[in-house]
Structures are given as C-alpha cells and as structure tokens.
Scaffold this motif. Sequence first.
Motif, short mmCIF file in Angstrom:
data_model
loop_
_atom_site.label_atom_id
_atom_site.label_comp_id
_atom_site.label_asym_id
_atom_site.label_seq_id
_atom_site.Cartn_x
_atom_site.Cartn_y
_atom_site.Cartn_z
N GLU A 133 0.94 -1.63 -0.05
CA GLU A 133 -0.03 0.40 0.15
C GLU A 133 0.80 0.80 0.24
N LEU A 134 2.30 1.43 0.98
CA LEU A 134 2.79 2.41 0.48
C LEU A 134 3.99 2.16 -0.59
N VAL A 135 4.17 1.07 -0.27
CA VAL A 135 5.45 1.33 -0.76
C VAL A 135 5.90 0.07 -2.25
N ARG A 136 6.62 -0.15 -2.95
CA ARG A 136 6.32 -0.62 -4.44
C ARG A 136 6.85 -2.55 -3.82
N ALA A 149 8.47 -0.30 5.02
CA ALA A 149 9.49 -0.47 4.91
C ALA A 149 10.02 0.61 4.76
N GLU A 150 10.72 1.69 5.26
CA GLU A 150 11.56 2.84 4.42
C GLU A 150 12.63 2.28 4.76
N LEU A 151 14.36 2.62 3.84
CA LEU A 151 15.47 3.20 4.58
C LEU A 151 15.67 3.87 5.46
N VAL A 152 16.14 4.81 6.49
CA VAL A 152 16.39 5.61 7.34
C VAL A 152 17.64 5.57 7.95
N GLY A 153 18.42 4.57 7.56
CA GLY A 153 20.55 4.42 8.31
C GLY A 153 20.96 2.91 7.58
N VAL A 154 22.46 3.38 7.56
CA VAL A 154 23.16 2.86 7.16
C VAL A 154 24.29 2.80 7.65
#
Length: 239
Positions: A133-136, A149-154
């Motif tokens: 619904e919110l990501v590909r 989920a989305e990436l926020v830190g590496v």
Amino acid sequence: MTSTTSPTPNHQTISPAIFYWGTPVVLITTENPDQTFNIAPMSSAWWLGNRCMLGLGAISHTTINLLRTKQCVLNLASDSMAGSVNALARTTGSAEILTAQPDEGYKYFKRMNGYEYVHDKFGHANLTPLASELVRPARIMECPAQMEAELVGVYEMMRDADTKGFIALEVKVLRTHVHEDIRMVGAGNRVDPDKWRPLIMSFQELYGLKGKVGSSKLAGIGEEEYRGFSNGVEIEGGK
C-alpha cells in the motif's frame, strides 16, 4: 534425603563460527531494476519500536536494491513455510554470481557453495505476490506478518576486523499487515502470541515454537504503553 538442588553446569570455552542463537526468519522483498521483485531469506534482524535493523552483505542483491530504492517489505515466515524458505536458501537475484572470481569475495563464496541465479523468486518458491500500500515491493501472501518499510539509516559493520563487507540497515516500519487468524480477539492492534508460530533459524537449522514455558514479568506493562516510543502505524480497528 535426596537433594533437589540442580547440578552446577560444566561450562566449556568454544569459538563458534556463527552466532545464530535463534531469530525469526525474514523474507525481504525488494524491487529489481526491471521492476520485478526479489526475495531474500535472512535471520539477522531485530526490532526496537517501529524500527528494524537488518544485517546484510554490502554487495548482496537485496542490499543493492534497498540502497537504490529505499523500500522493502519484511515478511515473517510461519513454521509451516520451511519448504518455501529452503527453496530460496541458495538462490540469488544477481546473475553475476555465475561468473564470480576468487577476488570477488562474497560473490565467489556464493558461487563455490552452489548458489543458483533465480530471477523469479516468487515462482521458484511457489509464493504469491500481494500489492503493498505504501511501498513498491510486493508482500508475500503466505507470510502471516508483512511490514512495509523504508530505509532510514546505513551503518558499516566490522570496521575493526579483517573481514569486512557487512552493513546494518535501519528500516522504519510504515504499515503492518497480519493474517486474521493470529490477531488477538478483542484487541485491534495486537498479535496473539499463543497463535503466532514464527519460523526460527537457530545455528543453520529451522525450528518452530514448542509452546509457552512461562510469562515474562514485562507482560505486566500494557502493550499500548510502548506506543509513544515507536510511533508505529498499526492495524486500524479490531474485532
């Protein structure tokens, strides 16, 4: 009189090659450059609030996809999904594995250990993609829990060691989906731990839970008390 005192354990010093003490199997879906979806099984994952840390090889296909798109879905496998997880275990979404040379480190390790290039991971493991619904990246229908989920830190790992090439990726859970049959009756946002049966990776073997051995004292703190620390977007409503 017979003593009821437990014997003192006899500890031995060992040097394990791996430290997989027992964590849930996560099937990570990411988007390939051609807009298809890759699936990678892994177990080096842990959660704090609505954040999850993923330990991955820096040049793995999943890592490359995640760094490029900043999106993924964390699909948690149940203990009935060992067959699908094993079907994915020695596969890679990178065709470069077929020609990897000794100086290419992790890629060569995969080639020498029989990894197979598979482009259609869903078909290969007989799994069903569901639109997120919110990501590909697609969700996996068969997994009882799916977290967009989305990436926020590496964060680079092992900087002080000779063995490098591993990173920790911090992702933020944006939306959580669960199968109806693992929800807690009467609680809109809770998973029932008596119904949830995760697939566990422990020292390269797959296990399920064998039943409750007791309740944690932390259970005296209501789950909703933690919400202010996570700011998670959870399931709406309840039954």
